[in-house]
Design a protein around this motif. Sequence first.
Motif, PDB file in Angstrom:
ATOM      1  N   CYS A  47       7.792  -2.638  59.120  1.00  0.00           N
ATOM      2  CA  CYS A  47       8.309  -1.734  60.158  1.00  0.00           C
ATOM      3  C   CYS A  47       7.472  -0.452  60.106  1.00  0.00           C
ATOM      4  CB  CYS A  47       9.781  -1.419  59.881  1.00  0.00           C
ATOM      5  SG  CYS A  47      10.403   0.026  60.771  1.00  0.00           S
ATOM      6  N   CYS A  50       9.751   2.668  58.665  1.00  0.00           N
ATOM      7  CA  CYS A  50      10.355   2.747  57.321  1.00  0.00           C
ATOM      8  C   CYS A  50       9.652   1.901  56.273  1.00  0.00           C
ATOM      9  CB  CYS A  50      11.836   2.369  57.374  1.00  0.00           C
ATOM     10  SG  CYS A  50      12.116   0.601  57.575  1.00  0.00           S
ATOM     11  N   CYS A  59      12.457  -1.470  62.948  1.00  0.00           N
ATOM     12  CA  CYS A  59      13.586  -2.351  62.630  1.00  0.00           C
ATOM     13  C   CYS A  59      14.869  -1.771  63.243  1.00  0.00           C
ATOM     14  CB  CYS A  59      13.721  -2.500  61.121  1.00  0.00           C
ATOM     15  SG  CYS A  59      14.227  -1.009  60.264  1.00  0.00           S
ATOM     16  N   CYS A  62      15.852   1.648  62.027  1.00  0.00           N
ATOM     17  CA  CYS A  62      14.990   2.734  62.509  1.00  0.00           C
ATOM     18  C   CYS A  62      15.216   3.018  63.986  1.00  0.00           C
ATOM     19  CB  CYS A  62      13.526   2.425  62.213  1.00  0.00           C
ATOM     20  SG  CYS A  62      13.192   2.526  60.452  1.00  0.00           S
TER      21      CYS A  62
HETATM   22 ZN   LIG Z   1      12.493   0.402  59.816  1.00  0.00          ZN
END
Ligand SMILES: [Zn+2]
Length: 224
Positions: A47, A50, A59, A62
């Motif tokens: 991702c 993150c 994701c 996030c």
């Molecule tokens: Zn993420």
Amino acid sequence: MRCQLCGQPLRSSWSLPELLNLRPLQPAALCQQCNATLQKIDQTNICADCGRSGGPSPCRDCQRWRKMGEEVLNHRAIYEYNAAMKDLIERYKGIGDYNLRHCFIKDVTSFADLHCTFVPLCSEPKHLQRRGFDPVLGIFATLDLQQWLQKADTALPQAKKNRLSRMLTPQSFSCVCSPVHMAKAQRVCLLDDLYTTGRTFHHAAAALRKAGYQGEIISRSLIR
Ligand SMILES: [Zn+2]
Ligand SMILES: [Zn+2]
């Protein structure tokens, strides 16, 4: 030197880039067998926000952080939180085997290449008193750490909470550095041992912003 986890004798071996680097050579802390139980995150498939395995688009966590208006921290982590890592962290933080802070010295030293001001997410006073050491300061001790953030005692430690109560945790960080001093740092890198929901990192970033820090903020953890 002996392996910090199983105690068998270690043979030091260094790669060519390590030998050519100007930094002091860091001996390995784990034997090959113990090292093989820890799984590094495949950085080509994460991702973008993150650093969790399975990107590149943000994701679900996030996406939620973005919707909530929290800033994107460009978080990256080195290791997956697999069973071997959970055992290691339990020995380090739970049982209090402070020697295990040496396990990640090579990984942590590589963060110096980011050329940031490193701000650790320190323990709350209650935990510091109980353990007798700050696990995050221990892990990242080879970096030049700036303790700009203080954490107040919280009712329940993050590790004992479920996902929802983690997300709802109130802010407990405050910044103890002056805006004039912080303005000298173009880029801050927040450091913690573990990234779970991102709640702690986003609170830490918000505390710096509230105190007037206007530069770039990124973050790193050992484990995601
Ligand atoms: Zn993420
Ligand atoms: Zn070992």
